[in-house]
Design a protein around this motif. Sequence first.
Motif, PDB file in Angstrom:
ATOM      1  N   ALA A  15       0.824  -1.204   0.000  1.00  0.00           N
ATOM      2  CA  ALA A  15       0.000   0.000   0.000  1.00  0.00           C
ATOM      3  C   ALA A  15       0.859   1.256   0.000  1.00  0.00           C
ATOM      4  N   ILE A  16       1.896   1.271   0.811  1.00  0.00           N
ATOM      5  CA  ILE A  16       2.751   2.455   0.905  1.00  0.00           C
ATOM      6  C   ILE A  16       3.518   2.681  -0.389  1.00  0.00           C
ATOM      7  N   VAL A  17       4.069   1.606  -0.965  1.00  0.00           N
ATOM      8  CA  VAL A  17       4.822   1.732  -2.216  1.00  0.00           C
ATOM      9  C   VAL A  17       3.920   2.244  -3.341  1.00  0.00           C
ATOM     10  N   LEU A  18       2.713   1.705  -3.455  1.00  0.00           N
ATOM     11  CA  LEU A  18       1.791   2.144  -4.509  1.00  0.00           C
ATOM     12  C   LEU A  18       1.363   3.595  -4.311  1.00  0.00           C
ATOM     13  N   LEU A  19       1.126   3.985  -3.075  1.00  0.00           N
ATOM     14  CA  LEU A  19       0.776   5.381  -2.797  1.00  0.00           C
ATOM     15  C   LEU A  19       1.927   6.321  -3.160  1.00  0.00           C
ATOM     16  N   MET A  20       3.147   5.902  -2.889  1.00  0.00           N
ATOM     17  CA  MET A  20       4.311   6.712  -3.248  1.00  0.00           C
ATOM     18  C   MET A  20       4.438   6.854  -4.758  1.00  0.00           C
ATOM     19  N   GLU A  21       4.189   5.762  -5.486  1.00  0.00           N
ATOM     20  CA  GLU A  21       4.249   5.820  -6.948  1.00  0.00           C
ATOM     21  C   GLU A  21       3.197   6.777  -7.498  1.00  0.00           C
ATOM     22  N   MET A  22       2.000   6.734  -6.943  1.00  0.00           N
ATOM     23  CA  MET A  22       0.935   7.632  -7.382  1.00  0.00           C
ATOM     24  C   MET A  22       1.266   9.082  -7.047  1.00  0.00           C
ATOM     25  N   ALA A  23       1.833   9.301  -5.869  1.00  0.00           N
ATOM     26  CA  ALA A  23       2.171  10.664  -5.452  1.00  0.00           C
ATOM     27  C   ALA A  23       3.198  11.278  -6.395  1.00  0.00           C
ATOM     28  N   VAL A  24       4.190  10.493  -6.791  1.00  0.00           N
ATOM     29  CA  VAL A  24       5.226  11.002  -7.691  1.00  0.00           C
ATOM     30  C   VAL A  24       4.643  11.363  -9.052  1.00  0.00           C
ATOM     31  N   ARG A  25       3.644  10.616  -9.483  1.00  0.00           N
ATOM     32  CA  ARG A  25       3.035  10.876 -10.787  1.00  0.00           C
ATOM     33  C   ARG A  25       2.192  12.149 -10.799  1.00  0.00           C
ATOM     34  N   PHE A  26       1.540  12.440  -9.682  1.00  0.00           N
ATOM     35  CA  PHE A  26       0.560  13.528  -9.677  1.00  0.00           C
ATOM     36  C   PHE A  26       1.024  14.790  -8.956  1.00  0.00           C
ATOM     37  N   LEU A  27       2.013  14.683  -8.077  1.00  0.00           N
ATOM     38  CA  LEU A  27       2.486  15.863  -7.366  1.00  0.00           C
ATOM     39  C   LEU A  27       3.593  16.554  -8.163  1.00  0.00           C
ATOM     40  N   PRO A  28       3.736  17.871  -8.037  1.00  0.00           N
ATOM     41  CA  PRO A  28       4.815  18.583  -8.736  1.00  0.00           C
ATOM     42  C   PRO A  28       6.180  18.067  -8.291  1.00  0.00           C
ATOM     43  N   GLN A  29       7.069  17.883  -9.259  1.00  0.00           N
ATOM     44  CA  GLN A  29       8.400  17.381  -8.934  1.00  0.00           C
ATOM     45  C   GLN A  29       9.312  18.541  -8.565  1.00  0.00           C
ATOM     46  N   ALA A  31      12.643  18.110  -8.213  1.00  0.00           N
ATOM     47  CA  ALA A  31      13.981  17.839  -8.743  1.00  0.00           C
ATOM     48  C   ALA A  31      13.849  17.166 -10.101  1.00  0.00           C
ATOM     49  N   SER A  32      14.971  16.813 -10.712  1.00  0.00           N
ATOM     50  CA  SER A  32      14.949  16.135 -11.998  1.00  0.00           C
ATOM     51  C   SER A  32      14.324  14.752 -11.844  1.00  0.00           C
ATOM     52  N   PRO A  33      13.770  14.188 -12.935  1.00  0.00           N
ATOM     53  CA  PRO A  33      13.174  12.851 -12.848  1.00  0.00           C
ATOM     54  C   PRO A  33      14.140  11.803 -12.316  1.00  0.00           C
ATOM     55  N   LEU A  34      15.423  11.896 -12.682  1.00  0.00           N
ATOM     56  CA  LEU A  34      16.398  10.915 -12.226  1.00  0.00           C
ATOM     57  C   LEU A  34      16.623  11.024 -10.719  1.00  0.00           C
ATOM     58  N   VAL A  35      16.786  12.242 -10.227  1.00  0.00           N
ATOM     59  CA  VAL A  35      16.983  12.436  -8.790  1.00  0.00           C
ATOM     60  C   VAL A  35      15.727  12.029  -8.024  1.00  0.00           C
ATOM     61  N   THR A  36      14.566  12.351  -8.584  1.00  0.00           N
ATOM     62  CA  THR A  36      13.303  11.964  -7.949  1.00  0.00           C
ATOM     63  C   THR A  36      13.183  10.453  -7.859  1.00  0.00           C
ATOM     64  N   THR A  37      13.534   9.766  -8.948  1.00  0.00           N
ATOM     65  CA  THR A  37      13.481   8.302  -8.957  1.00  0.00           C
ATOM     66  C   THR A  37      14.433   7.711  -7.931  1.00  0.00           C
ATOM     67  N   LEU A  38      15.639   8.242  -7.857  1.00  0.00           N
ATOM     68  CA  LEU A  38      16.614   7.751  -6.889  1.00  0.00           C
ATOM     69  C   LEU A  38      16.103   7.925  -5.461  1.00  0.00           C
ATOM     70  N   ALA A  39      15.599   9.113  -5.158  1.00  0.00           N
ATOM     71  CA  ALA A  39      15.084   9.378  -3.810  1.00  0.00           C
ATOM     72  C   ALA A  39      13.899   8.469  -3.493  1.00  0.00           C
ATOM     73  N   LEU A  40      13.028   8.283  -4.479  1.00  0.00           N
ATOM     74  CA  LEU A  40      11.851   7.437  -4.284  1.00  0.00           C
ATOM     75  C   LEU A  40      12.250   5.996  -4.000  1.00  0.00           C
ATOM     76  N   ARG A  41      13.169   5.457  -4.795  1.00  0.00           N
ATOM     77  CA  ARG A  41      13.579   4.067  -4.614  1.00  0.00           C
ATOM     78  C   ARG A  41      14.317   3.873  -3.282  1.00  0.00           C
ATOM     79  N   LEU A  42      15.144   4.810  -2.901  1.00  0.00           N
ATOM     80  CA  LEU A  42      15.846   4.695  -1.622  1.00  0.00           C
ATOM     81  C   LEU A  42      14.859   4.696  -0.463  1.00  0.00           C
ATOM     82  N   LEU A  43      13.859   5.569  -0.536  1.00  0.00           N
ATOM     83  CA  LEU A  43      12.852   5.630   0.523  1.00  0.00           C
ATOM     84  C   LEU A  43      12.023   4.359   0.557  1.00  0.00           C
ATOM     85  N   GLN A  44      11.699   3.817  -0.623  1.00  0.00           N
ATOM     86  CA  GLN A  44      10.942   2.569  -0.677  1.00  0.00           C
ATOM     87  C   GLN A  44      11.735   1.409  -0.087  1.00  0.00           C
TER      88      GLN A  44
END
Length: 210
Positions: A15-29, A31-44
């Motif tokens: 549930a938490i991982v899916l919510l994070m994926e949705m948040a990244v898609r719909f919330l303003p970024q 940082a760059s997509p690459l930095v955002t992806t790195l931060a997201l994966r580390l947090l996950q």
Amino acid sequence: MATKPNVKSSAAAIAIVLLMEMAVRFLPQMASPLVTTLALRLLQVLIMTTLLKGQFTEGNMGSLAPEALARAVMKGSLWSLGFGAVVGTGALILVMIGINPLHLVNMPLPKDTGTLALFFFTGGIVAPIAEELFFRGIIYRLLRPMGVAPAILISTLLFASAHAMQGMVPVPQLVGGLLFAAAFEKEGHLAVPMIIHGAGNTALFTLSLI
């Protein structure tokens, strides 16, 4: 592979991982997509390992003891070499019939050195760890009571669907998903598919530089 997932912790992690994926898609970024992806994966990774910390044992996702990790790294390396030999043989056959196999794996990569290094780190190390925790460590183990074949098939389809691009069949992810799940089932340690996944991604990125 004997596996007894903690359903409550696994469901919370999903549930938490899916919510994070949705948040990244719909919330303003911010940082760059690459930095955002790195931060997201580390947090996950942090969240999943925290929720599933009791599952890192023999018979579940594999022990974190140094000796067990060393064996898993060795096995993952051997699986990677074996799969690389199969892929290399297939590529040679394609060359012999007049098809350039590099065209099948080519992907756009960052141009500057710093961003390229970050891309390799994210896609070759952090993302494989996060994805194997989610798709094999959680999804596959939840499906495993159904039987090996259904668990491998369904988890692979979910893995491939997460990487699907419009109008394209995610063949590398389908093949990879089958391989990662089979390796986890055979070896009983999540570090094994992590090594194979990371090595495969790094090989694809390196070939794209050619």
